[in-house]
Enzyme design. Structure first.
Site: not given
Length: 244
Positions: A143, A170
């Site tokens: 992301s 992430k």
């Protein structure tokens, strides 16, 4: 099964963006055989029933947070296919997936374990089968929220979004990807992180302001179908390169 097929395994693929990746790869790419990783075969069969008929898709029972489940999936894959060409690390959770009442440490632990550690464990387990491919590709579904540069940029559309556990997981996934990209570059692996963008899934409570999950499949499928001259070690979405 014919050796000229391209075998693809996608984790967490019976819903959301994972299911859209399955659909796009299987419908638009001749010779691609897609294995839908899912925690239960029943959910996988139900997801396949929602797709156009007769697609080259089959479910694989896979819980990425369970080493025994990963080992069983590897053994079945070895026996039936003998190699893996593309691995898409798609399974993941956000704080919305967590039960109430967890401590901060437990929140970080569960999200980090699923999104980063389990993706690394799944990748490591399938590396021997990827080595048997003439064109191995690994994609980590990350992301842009995991971008440290974007997080510190007041011009970032999601500047100030308070989701530190998810963001950290992430960012960790991005580093895991970079490590694999360097480790296997000389072996011809293409290893990249892909941001699917803001799309309505269970990760965000099916936010009504988000796009359709099919948008999240576009860049992932580009990376999954790239030729041998394709990129490696990149952080991209469907619009282009993202800052680390």
């Amino acid at each position: 099964m014919a050796s000229q097929n391209t075998f693809v395994l996608i984790s967490g693929a019976n819903q959301g963006i994972g299911l859209e990746i399955v659909k796009k790869l299987a419908t638009e790419n001749a010779g691609y055989h897609v294995l839908m990783g899912c925690r239960s075969l029943e959910k996988g069969q139900a997801a396949i029933a929602s797709l156009p008929p007769n697609l080259p898709v089959e479910p694989v029972e896979l819980d990425i947070t369970n080493d025994s489940s990963i080992s069983k999936a590897v053994a079945k894959f070895q026996e039936k296919y003998g190699r893996l060409d593309v691995l898409v690390n798609n399974a993941g959770i956000s704080s919305l997936s967590l039960p109430e009442g967890l401590s901060l440490r437990q929140q970080y632990s569960q999200i980090m374990d699923t999104n980063a550690i389990s993706a690394a464990c799944l990748t490591e387990a399938f590396v021997p089968l990827l080595h048997k491919s003439s064109h191995p590709r690994i994609i980590f579904m990350t992301s842009e929220l995991g971008s440290i540069g974007a997080t510190l940029d007041p011009k970032f559309p999601y500047y100030g979004l308070d989701a530190p556990q998810y963001k950290a997981s992430k960012a960790a996934m991005n580093m895991i990807m970079a490590t694999y990209a360097v480790r296997y570059k000389d072996a011809g692996f293409q290893v990249n992180v892909c941001c699917p963008g803001f799309n309505a899934t269970n990760l965000n409570g099916f936010n009504t302001r988000a796009g359709h999950p099919s948008n999240g499949a576009i860049n992932a499928c580009r990376l999954a179908t790239a030729g041998k001259d394709g990129e490696t070690g990149t952080f991209t979405n469907k619009e282009g390169t993202l800052p680390w």
